[in-house]
Design a protein around this motif. Structure first.
Motif, PDB file in Angstrom:
ATOM      1  N   ASP A 115       0.845  -1.188   0.000  1.00 41.96           N
ATOM      2  CA  ASP A 115       0.000   0.000   0.000  1.00 41.96           C
ATOM      3  C   ASP A 115       0.880   1.239   0.000  1.00 41.96           C
ATOM      4  O   ASP A 115       1.753   1.385   0.864  1.00 41.96           O
ATOM      5  CB  ASP A 115      -0.918   0.007   1.230  1.00 41.96           C
ATOM      6  CG  ASP A 115      -2.010  -1.054   1.136  1.00 41.96           C
ATOM      7  OD1 ASP A 115      -2.448  -1.358   0.003  1.00 41.96           O
ATOM      8  OD2 ASP A 115      -2.420  -1.577   2.183  1.00 41.96           O
ATOM      9  N   THR A 116       0.640   2.124  -0.975  1.00 42.72           N
ATOM     10  CA  THR A 116       1.487   3.298  -1.126  1.00 42.72           C
ATOM     11  C   THR A 116       0.822   4.313  -2.036  1.00 42.72           C
ATOM     12  O   THR A 116      -0.320   4.133  -2.464  1.00 42.72           O
ATOM     13  CB  THR A 116       2.865   2.896  -1.700  1.00 42.72           C
ATOM     14  OG1 THR A 116       3.743   4.030  -1.659  1.00 42.72           O
ATOM     15  CG2 THR A 116       2.762   2.379  -3.119  1.00 42.72           C
ATOM     16  N   THR A 117       1.548   5.366  -2.345  1.00 37.96           N
ATOM     17  CA  THR A 117       1.153   6.310  -3.387  1.00 37.96           C
ATOM     18  C   THR A 117       2.064   6.055  -4.576  1.00 37.96           C
ATOM     19  O   THR A 117       3.293   6.050  -4.437  1.00 37.96           O
ATOM     20  CB  THR A 117       1.306   7.774  -2.912  1.00 37.96           C
ATOM     21  OG1 THR A 117       0.495   7.954  -1.748  1.00 37.96           O
ATOM     22  CG2 THR A 117       0.866   8.746  -3.977  1.00 37.96           C
ATOM     23  N   HIS A 135       6.115   6.398  -3.764  1.00 34.99           N
ATOM     24  CA  HIS A 135       6.532   7.450  -2.834  1.00 34.99           C
ATOM     25  C   HIS A 135       7.833   7.080  -2.110  1.00 34.99           C
ATOM     26  O   HIS A 135       8.699   7.941  -1.897  1.00 34.99           O
ATOM     27  CB  HIS A 135       5.411   7.728  -1.818  1.00 34.99           C
ATOM     28  CG  HIS A 135       5.616   8.987  -1.058  1.00 34.99           C
ATOM     29  ND1 HIS A 135       5.343  10.240  -1.594  1.00 34.99           N
ATOM     30  CD2 HIS A 135       6.087   9.221   0.195  1.00 34.99           C
ATOM     31  CE1 HIS A 135       5.628  11.170  -0.696  1.00 34.99           C
ATOM     32  NE2 HIS A 135       6.079  10.580   0.404  1.00 34.99           N
ATOM     33  N   ALA A 154       2.963  12.225   1.394  1.00 33.87           N
ATOM     34  CA  ALA A 154       2.176  11.776   0.241  1.00 33.87           C
ATOM     35  C   ALA A 154       0.714  12.158   0.440  1.00 33.87           C
ATOM     36  O   ALA A 154       0.259  12.243   1.584  1.00 33.87           O
ATOM     37  CB  ALA A 154       2.294  10.262   0.094  1.00 33.87           C
ATOM     38  N   PRO A 155       0.018  12.383  -0.636  1.00 32.34           N
ATOM     39  CA  PRO A 155       0.482  12.387  -2.020  1.00 32.34           C
ATOM     40  C   PRO A 155       1.047  13.755  -2.418  1.00 32.34           C
ATOM     41  O   PRO A 155       0.562  14.780  -1.950  1.00 32.34           O
ATOM     42  CB  PRO A 155      -0.796  12.087  -2.808  1.00 32.34           C
ATOM     43  CG  PRO A 155      -1.890  12.678  -1.988  1.00 32.34           C
ATOM     44  CD  PRO A 155      -1.446  12.531  -0.553  1.00 32.34           C
ATOM     45  N   GLN A 169      -3.271   6.866  -4.913  1.00 28.75           N
ATOM     46  CA  GLN A 169      -3.118   6.071  -3.697  1.00 28.75           C
ATOM     47  C   GLN A 169      -3.735   4.715  -3.991  1.00 28.75           C
ATOM     48  O   GLN A 169      -4.911   4.614  -4.325  1.00 28.75           O
ATOM     49  CB  GLN A 169      -3.791   6.775  -2.523  1.00 28.75           C
ATOM     50  CG  GLN A 169      -3.124   8.122  -2.275  1.00 28.75           C
ATOM     51  CD  GLN A 169      -3.155   8.554  -0.852  1.00 28.75           C
ATOM     52  OE1 GLN A 169      -3.768   9.563  -0.530  1.00 28.75           O
ATOM     53  NE2 GLN A 169      -2.491   7.812   0.001  1.00 28.75           N
ATOM     54  N   THR A 170      -2.920   3.661  -3.893  1.00 32.20           N
ATOM     55  CA  THR A 170      -3.350   2.348  -4.370  1.00 32.20           C
ATOM     56  C   THR A 170      -2.501   1.253  -3.743  1.00 32.20           C
ATOM     57  O   THR A 170      -1.579   1.515  -2.988  1.00 32.20           O
ATOM     58  CB  THR A 170      -3.227   2.290  -5.915  1.00 32.20           C
ATOM     59  OG1 THR A 170      -3.779   1.070  -6.402  1.00 32.20           O
ATOM     60  CG2 THR A 170      -1.782   2.417  -6.372  1.00 32.20           C
TER      61      THR A 170
END
Length: 191
Positions: free
Chosen positions: A96-98, A121, A130-131, A160-161
């Motif tokens: 999970d991150t940007t 990110h 972020a973001p 964001q995903t």
């Protein structure tokens, strides 16, 4: 007198037609050339390292409940490079991150890369939280492509995903790709 006027009109007609055809060719070839450059700049990932060591940034958080768990398979619906779209992917990692679409000038020289998918990110050097907003410029330590590491990238879009590291076999040449970074959840579908 009639012959001179007839010759003069014919001469003007030929000159006008030549001028118009020259303008038309210039415009068409200029447009085609511009389109070719734009396509090559946006889509040419020939210098991309399709496979990677599988190492991920220390700060990257493993997804707790990803749509595609590690070990599962999915079909790639968006090909960042030739041979990806339609290939069967095995999920190696889910995080999970940007994720960012970025543009940058390679530090090794050459054409500017536009709209590269994806840098996350955690691959940015000293970023703000972020973001990041579109048009923000920041350095990256990502090395997906030749000349990317230590380049200043411009953020084109932030998403964001959950991002996935995948293994797949290219549909074009049968090349086995290991630990490819990255595809987003929207770029995968269940088999």
């Amino acid at each position: 007198m009639k012959i001179k006027r007839s010759w003069y009109i014919s001469f003007l007609t030929v000159i006008t037609l030549l001028a118009l055809s020259a303008c038309s060719d210039k415009t068409e070839s200029g447009t085609k050339k511009d389109n070719d450059i734009e396509q090559n700049t946006k889509m040419n990932h020939s210098t991309m390292d399709h496979s990677s060591s599988g190492e991920v940034p220390v700060a990257l958080k493993t997804a707790i409940n990803p749509k595609f768990p590690v070990g599962s398979t999915a079909i790639i619906t968006d090909g960042h490079m030739e041979g990806m779209e339609g290939a069967k992917a095995t999920i190696v990692g889910a995080y999970d991150t940007t994720a960012y679409i970025v543009s940058y000038n390679p530090v090794t020289g050459g054409q500017r890369v536009e709209n590269h998918k994806w840098v996350i990110h955690e691959e940015l050097i000293n970023p703000d939280l972020a973001p990041l907003a579109s048009s923000t410029e920041v350095k990256t330590n990502a090395s997906h492509m030749t000349g990317m590491e230590n380049a200043t990238v411009r953020i084109d879009k932030a998403v964001q995903t959950t991002v996935y590291m995948i293994d797949y076999t290219a549909t074009t040449n049968g090349e086995s790709v290991k630990n490819h970074k990255w595809v987003t959840e929207d770029e995968l579908k269940a088999e």
